[in-house]
Design an enzyme around this catalytic site. Structure first.
Site, PDB file in Angstrom:
ATOM      1  N   ARG A 167      -0.094  -8.894  13.519  1.00  0.00           N
ATOM      2  CA  ARG A 167      -0.883  -7.865  12.625  1.00  0.00           C
ATOM      3  C   ARG A 167      -1.415  -8.577  11.325  1.00  0.00           C
ATOM      4  O   ARG A 167      -2.539  -7.990  11.057  1.00  0.00           O
ATOM      5  CB  ARG A 167       0.249  -6.882  11.989  1.00  0.00           C
ATOM      6  N   LYS A 192       0.848  -1.356  -0.043  1.00  0.00           N
ATOM      7  CA  LYS A 192       0.244  -0.005   0.044  1.00  0.00           C
ATOM      8  C   LYS A 192       0.837   1.375   0.056  1.00  0.00           C
ATOM      9  O   LYS A 192       0.767   2.169  -0.799  1.00  0.00           O
ATOM     10  CB  LYS A 192      -0.810  -0.100   1.046  1.00  0.00           C
ATOM     11  N   ARG A 234      -9.737   0.761   8.365  1.00  0.00           N
ATOM     12  CA  ARG A 234      -9.148  -0.504   8.879  1.00  0.00           C
ATOM     13  C   ARG A 234     -10.143  -1.328   9.437  1.00  0.00           C
ATOM     14  O   ARG A 234     -10.169  -2.475   9.871  1.00  0.00           O
ATOM     15  CB  ARG A 234      -8.029  -0.482   9.677  1.00  0.00           C
ATOM     16  N   ARG A 276      11.671  -1.096  10.923  1.00  0.00           N
ATOM     17  CA  ARG A 276      10.195  -0.780  12.054  1.00  0.00           C
ATOM     18  C   ARG A 276      10.183  -1.759  13.132  1.00  0.00           C
ATOM     19  O   ARG A 276      10.142  -3.032  12.831  1.00  0.00           O
ATOM     20  CB  ARG A 276       8.996  -0.633  11.279  1.00  0.00           C
ATOM     21  N   ARG A 310      11.910  -5.860   5.012  1.00  0.00           N
ATOM     22  CA  ARG A 310      11.769  -4.271   4.741  1.00  0.00           C
ATOM     23  C   ARG A 310      12.458  -3.351   5.497  1.00  0.00           C
ATOM     24  O   ARG A 310      12.832  -3.452   6.843  1.00  0.00           O
ATOM     25  CB  ARG A 310      10.361  -3.903   5.087  1.00  0.00           C
TER      26      ARG A 310
HETATM   27  P1  AP5 Z   1       4.865  -1.363   2.056  1.00  0.00           P
HETATM   28  O1  AP5 Z   1       4.753  -0.901   0.503  1.00  0.00           O
HETATM   29  O2  AP5 Z   1       5.447  -1.106   2.982  1.00  0.00           O
HETATM   30  O3  AP5 Z   1       3.535  -2.524   2.376  1.00  0.00           O
HETATM   31  P2  AP5 Z   1       2.268  -1.909   3.100  1.00  0.00           P
HETATM   32  O4  AP5 Z   1       1.295  -2.309   2.825  1.00  0.00           O
HETATM   33  O5  AP5 Z   1       2.231  -0.081   3.274  1.00  0.00           O
HETATM   34  O6  AP5 Z   1       2.725  -2.316   4.718  1.00  0.00           O
HETATM   35  P3  AP5 Z   1       2.716  -1.792   6.051  1.00  0.00           P
HETATM   36  O7  AP5 Z   1       3.538  -2.652   6.962  1.00  0.00           O
HETATM   37  O8  AP5 Z   1       3.237  -0.424   6.112  1.00  0.00           O
HETATM   38  O9  AP5 Z   1       1.013  -1.652   6.282  1.00  0.00           O
HETATM   39  P4  AP5 Z   1       0.309  -1.800   7.538  1.00  0.00           P
HETATM   40  O10 AP5 Z   1      -0.870  -1.594   7.156  1.00  0.00           O
HETATM   41  O11 AP5 Z   1       0.531  -2.790   8.527  1.00  0.00           O
HETATM   42  O12 AP5 Z   1       1.194  -0.553   8.615  1.00  0.00           O
HETATM   43  P5  AP5 Z   1       0.648   0.961   8.607  1.00  0.00           P
HETATM   44  O13 AP5 Z   1       2.006   1.685   8.699  1.00  0.00           O
HETATM   45  O14 AP5 Z   1      -0.288   1.241   7.999  1.00  0.00           O
HETATM   46  O15 AP5 Z   1       5.767  -2.997   1.281  1.00  0.00           O
HETATM   47  C1  AP5 Z   1       6.141  -3.972   2.020  1.00  0.00           C
HETATM   48  C2  AP5 Z   1       7.488  -4.462   1.723  1.00  0.00           C
HETATM   49  O16 AP5 Z   1       7.384  -5.148   0.399  1.00  0.00           O
HETATM   50  C3  AP5 Z   1       8.413  -3.307   1.295  1.00  0.00           C
HETATM   51  O17 AP5 Z   1       9.948  -3.726   1.764  1.00  0.00           O
HETATM   52  C4  AP5 Z   1       8.563  -3.183  -0.121  1.00  0.00           C
HETATM   53  O18 AP5 Z   1       9.686  -2.715  -0.904  1.00  0.00           O
HETATM   54  C5  AP5 Z   1       8.067  -4.610  -0.682  1.00  0.00           C
HETATM   55  N1  AP5 Z   1       7.116  -4.656  -1.833  1.00  0.00           N
HETATM   56  C6  AP5 Z   1       6.161  -3.859  -2.321  1.00  0.00           C
HETATM   57  N2  AP5 Z   1       5.401  -4.272  -2.929  1.00  0.00           N
HETATM   58  C7  AP5 Z   1       6.201  -5.253  -3.558  1.00  0.00           C
HETATM   59  C8  AP5 Z   1       6.191  -6.223  -4.713  1.00  0.00           C
HETATM   60  N3  AP5 Z   1       5.099  -6.176  -5.709  1.00  0.00           N
HETATM   61  N4  AP5 Z   1       6.767  -7.143  -5.080  1.00  0.00           N
HETATM   62  C9  AP5 Z   1       7.886  -7.507  -4.118  1.00  0.00           C
HETATM   63  N5  AP5 Z   1       8.302  -6.491  -2.963  1.00  0.00           N
HETATM   64  C10 AP5 Z   1       7.362  -5.561  -2.708  1.00  0.00           C
HETATM   65  O19 AP5 Z   1       0.287   0.860  10.379  1.00  0.00           O
HETATM   66  C11 AP5 Z   1       1.085   0.551  11.339  1.00  0.00           C
HETATM   67  C12 AP5 Z   1       0.201   0.518  12.608  1.00  0.00           C
HETATM   68  O20 AP5 Z   1      -0.428   1.829  12.709  1.00  0.00           O
HETATM   69  C13 AP5 Z   1      -0.722  -0.462  12.696  1.00  0.00           C
HETATM   70  O21 AP5 Z   1      -0.332  -1.902  13.082  1.00  0.00           O
HETATM   71  C14 AP5 Z   1      -1.878  -0.015  13.670  1.00  0.00           C
HETATM   72  O22 AP5 Z   1      -1.335  -0.006  15.010  1.00  0.00           O
HETATM   73  C15 AP5 Z   1      -1.648   1.526  13.446  1.00  0.00           C
HETATM   74  N6  AP5 Z   1      -2.616   2.117  12.536  1.00  0.00           N
HETATM   75  C16 AP5 Z   1      -2.286   2.471  11.131  1.00  0.00           C
HETATM   76  N7  AP5 Z   1      -3.451   3.062  10.467  1.00  0.00           N
HETATM   77  C17 AP5 Z   1      -4.501   2.498  11.501  1.00  0.00           C
HETATM   78  C18 AP5 Z   1      -5.795   2.705  11.545  1.00  0.00           C
HETATM   79  N8  AP5 Z   1      -6.642   3.247  10.232  1.00  0.00           N
HETATM   80  N9  AP5 Z   1      -6.620   2.191  12.497  1.00  0.00           N
HETATM   81  C19 AP5 Z   1      -6.232   1.663  13.634  1.00  0.00           C
HETATM   82  N10 AP5 Z   1      -4.765   1.608  13.688  1.00  0.00           N
HETATM   83  C20 AP5 Z   1      -3.867   1.894  12.699  1.00  0.00           C
END
Ligand code: AP5
Length: 210
Positions: free
Chosen positions: A165, A14, A89, A154, A123
């Site tokens: 997660r 994402k 979410r 992270r 990552r």
């Molecule tokens: P990346 O693009 O970083 O993936 P992502 O989907 O953004 O993953 P996140 O871990 O950031 O998502 P998340 O939803 O758990 O975390 P968030 O920060 O939102 O890609 C991942 C890896 O794969 C990278 O190394 C990339 O290079 C590689 N990659 C990507 N595409 C690829 C491909 N096609 N092929 C190969 N490799 C590839 O949330 C963190 C925390 O915040 C949550 O756990 C929660 O506690 C809180 N939080 C955030 N939003 C909310 C909400 N709305 N409600 C409640 N709590 C929330």
């Protein structure tokens, strides 16, 4: 004007894809994860409340995150649209968002759990601009290609937290796939493609929905 949601499990891409699409469409990417991490590192009242949930891989309570998004989408740069990365979410968040702004497209990145675990454990991210990288593609580089900052892992990318997660995703966020499918807004894109192929597929899909 297009308000877009990027949906998908942790590690689905994402953040990576929403940054690319944000540049191509010249609309802001709103990552609730990045906003929360900034609040945690600045020790704001929101950050202090959110930290324990994030460290455990749990969702931050809906009311905290909804307030954060409400303020952000009110900002000037969102006038021509925005990309939400990591929000909503839960069904409660999706309902609250529906009251705030119309949504025009939901891109669901569909990637199997075993691929996600590998991606998240490899990552590395830039602590300044948030750009994500993977050790397999860094070829030994240790700094951000955008601003030269040393990359970090992270705290919630440790193996045990990644598994919680994923569990939270399946329980609380996956129901949003059906929620937006019923509204005719959801388009799923499979994870078997390369990063560049996925970007092109997303841009084509959005063009068709505009
Ligand atoms: P990346 O693009 O970083 O993936 P992502 O989907 O953004 O993953 P996140 O871990 O950031 O998502 P998340 O939803 O758990 O975390 P968030 O920060 O939102 O890609 C991942 C890896 O794969 C990278 O190394 C990339 O290079 C590689 N990659 C990507 N595409 C690829 C491909 N096609 N092929 C190969 N490799 C590839 O949330 C963190 C925390 O915040 C949550 O756990 C929660 O506690 C809180 N939080 C955030 N939003 C909310 C909400 N709305 N409600 C409640 N709590 C929330």
């Amino acid at each position: 004007m297009m308000n877009i949601i990027f949906l998908g499990p942790p590690g689905a891409g994402k953040g990576t894809q929403s940054q690319i699409v944000s540049q191509r469409l010249s609309i802001p990417q709103i990552s609730t994860g990045d906003m929360l991490r900034a609040a945690v590192s600045q020790k704001t009242p929101t950050g202090l409340k959110a930290k324990a949930y994030m460290d455990a891989g749990e969702l931050v309570p809906d009311e905290i995150i909804i307030d954060l998004v409400r303020e952000r989408v009110d900002e000037d740069d969102c006038r021509n649209g925005f990309i939400l990365d990591g929000f909503p979410r839960t069904v409660a968040q999706a309902r609250a968002l529906g009251q705030l702004r119309p949504i025009h497209a939901v891109i669901n990145l569909d990637v199997p759990d075993e691929v996600l675990v590998k991606r998240l454990s490899g990552r590395r991210v830039c602590p300044v601009c948030g750009a994500p990288y993977h050790v397999d593609r860094l070829k030994g580089a240790t700094t951000c290609q955008v601003d030269g900052t040393p990359l970090v892992q992270r705290a919630d990318d440790r193996a045990e937290t990644v598994l919680s997660r994923l569990k939270v995703y399946h329980e609380k966020t996956a129901p949003l796939v059906a929620y937006y499918e019923e509204q005719g807004l959801l388009r799923s894109i499979g994870g078997g493609l390369s990063l560049e192929e996925i970007s092109e597929e997303i841009l084509k899909t959005l063009e068709a929905m505009a």
